[in-house]
Write an enzyme that holds these catalytic residues in place. Structure first.
Site, PDB file in Angstrom:
ATOM      1  N   GLU A 153       0.611  -1.621   0.125  1.00 26.95           N
ATOM      2  CA  GLU A 153       0.048  -0.074   0.116  1.00 26.95           C
ATOM      3  C   GLU A 153       0.620   1.358   0.222  1.00 26.95           C
ATOM      4  O   GLU A 153       0.896   2.198  -0.670  1.00 26.95           O
ATOM      5  CB  GLU A 153      -0.806   0.183   1.136  1.00 26.95           C
ATOM      6  CG  GLU A 153      -1.126   1.131   1.590  1.00 26.95           C
ATOM      7  CD  GLU A 153      -1.766   1.481   3.321  1.00 26.95           C
ATOM      8  OE1 GLU A 153      -0.804   2.061   3.960  1.00 26.95           O
ATOM      9  OE2 GLU A 153      -2.640   0.794   3.595  1.00 26.95           O
TER      10      GLU A 153
ATOM     11  N   ASP B   4      -5.117  -2.727  -3.366  1.00 24.13           N
ATOM     12  CA  ASP B   4      -5.001  -1.550  -3.033  1.00 24.13           C
ATOM     13  C   ASP B   4      -3.288  -1.477  -3.189  1.00 24.13           C
ATOM     14  O   ASP B   4      -2.895  -0.699  -4.745  1.00 24.13           O
ATOM     15  CB  ASP B   4      -5.165  -0.392  -1.944  1.00 24.13           C
ATOM     16  CG  ASP B   4      -4.795  -1.460  -0.593  1.00 24.13           C
ATOM     17  OD1 ASP B   4      -3.957  -2.664  -0.610  1.00 24.13           O
ATOM     18  OD2 ASP B   4      -4.587  -0.601   0.387  1.00 24.13           O
TER      19      ASP B   4
END
Length: 432
Positions: A109, A169
């Site tokens: 991330e 993500d």
């Protein structure tokens, strides 16, 4: 002169220099050094240097109580501080430091956040390309187990993968950053950014998208027979990223992911948060009757609340409107804008770090968290009715020092400052 033209001209000079060196090696050696140095400098020059002052969709706003130069300068100063503190290097390349929390050196991330930031800040930072390439090398040194172009989600303090699964993500931001890099520096150098991006996007589509519901899976570890195959993390819905993926790959399946995501979000607003317009960290059973996840579904007692994942949603969704003018994101975030302004009485000092879907403060969360605060600035940009609120949120954000917050808060703050200062752009909207 365009950078590509400069490369061609220098290549011609190199050919001429090698010819001269063959005949007079001592006489022209200095000329070769000069040409090589000039080539190195030219290769670093971005096509779209910061600040870009992008014109977002008609009717959107930015802080109007300070100048554009002040917006740019504040972003540059904070970037310099952030880079010095959070970009570290090991034998595999550079990574975004997770500060050793929970025994982690880096998470994908953060790597994605950092690569997007560095690609956008190029021009202000003259070494951005070198930094980006080192961040890229670290990502490539830590492949996931399913989809070799995805990144293993976390490394420990010794730089070893904690496990080989991915975090969706992180992968989606890394892929987006590679598209930015292609537009920023071109893909004819040592790294073919565009080809790497397309390969990564293909793996994301194959391993991190639910092809039944066209929803975003939490990880590549989830397969169609997994019990959580029809669950999703709300903050993994990144419509601006998906539109860039569709533009780069001509894969219209990304349109399905966007459409289904907006349908899900509007359903969750209407069903579970009609007053506040919030969505929870995790949404389950989206193939039947979507609902907020239970307590301790994956991360905490607040997995069904507007917590440390969902706090990113206003920024992710509003960015789509800023860039594309799609009315769906504006309708979604305006409900949130109306609620947050009303519940705080337009006073940023009343902001809390987490809310129930009814819009009430989570008990005990009466402290500042930039990961909750700054996305409200991005969402405010969609309409002029939020002008004074946007000004207040910007000023409130600027008073906080980096040393008082962690990697997550500071990095989200910087990303959102780039957006609010009108220096964020999409690879699909920039012509090289």
């Amino acid at each position: 002169m365009y950078v590509a033209d400069l490369h061609n001209e220098i290549a011609s000079y190199l050919a001429m220099t090698y010819f001269l060196l063959a005949k007079h090696p001592m006489k022209y050696s200095w000329f070769l050094i000069f040409i090589l140095y000039s080539y190195q400098l030219s290769a670093q020059q971005p096509y779209h240097p910061f600040p870009q002052h992008v014109k977002y969709y008609t009717g959107t706003i930015k802080p109007d109580h300070i100048t554009q130069q002040q917006l740019d300068k504040a972003t540059e100063i904070f970037y310099t501080q952030w880079k010095a503190h959070f970009i570290k290097t090991d034998e595999n390349g550079s990574y975004i430091w997770f500060e050793g929390k929970d025994g982690k050196q880096c998470v994908s991330e953060g790597q994605g956040y950092g690569m997007v930031i560095v690609a956008l800040i190029a021009g202000y930072d003259p070494s951005a390309k070198n930094t980006f390439d080192n961040l890229y090398r670290y990502y490539k040194a830590h492949p996931s187990n399913r989809g070799t172009h995805l990144m293993a989600w976390a490394q420990n303090v010794h730089g070893k993968d904690i496990d080989k699964t991915s975090a969706t993500d992180g992968d989606m931001d890394i892929a987006y950053s590679l598209l930015l890099a292609d537009k920023q520096w071109g893909s004819t150098g040592a790294i073919n950014y565009l080809q790497q991006a397309k390969s990564m996007i293909a793996d994301i589509m194959q391993y991190e998208i639910n092809h039944s519901q066209w929803s975003v899976l939490i990880s590549n570890a989830i397969e169609d027979e997994s019990k959580d195959y029809n669950d999703t993390r709300s903050s993994d819905f990144m419509p601006a990223n998906f539109k860039a993926f569709a533009y780069a790959t001509k894969d219209n399946r990304w349109d399905k992911v966007i459409d289904k995501g907006y349908q899900l979000f509007h359903y969750m607003q209407d069903k579970y948060s009609p007053d506040a317009g919030l969505v929870p960290d995790f949404i389950v059973h989206i193939n039947k009757k979507p609902q907020p996840a239970r307590s301790h579904y994956l991360e905490s007692a607040y997995d069904g609340y507007y917590n440390y994942n969902a706090c990113r949603v206003p920024w992710r969704v509003a960015t789509d409107y800023l860039i594309s003018g799609d009315e769906r994101p504006k309708a979604f975030v305006q409900k949130i804008n109306h609620w947050i302004r009303e519940t705080t009485n337009n006073n940023t000092y009343n902001l809390s770090a987490g809310y129930t879907l009814a819009g009430n403060d989570i008990h005990g969360r009466y402290f500042e968290a930039l990961s909750f605060i700054t996305p409200f600035a991005v969402s405010a940009m969609v309409d002029k009715s939020n002008q004074q609120w946007l000004n207040h949120v910007w000023d409130y954000t600027m008073q906080f020092k980096m040393k008082d917050f962690d990697y997550y808060d500071n990095t989200i703050k910087l990303l959102n400052m780039i957006i609010v200062s009108e220096n964020y752009w999409s690879p699909g909207n920039i012509l090289q």
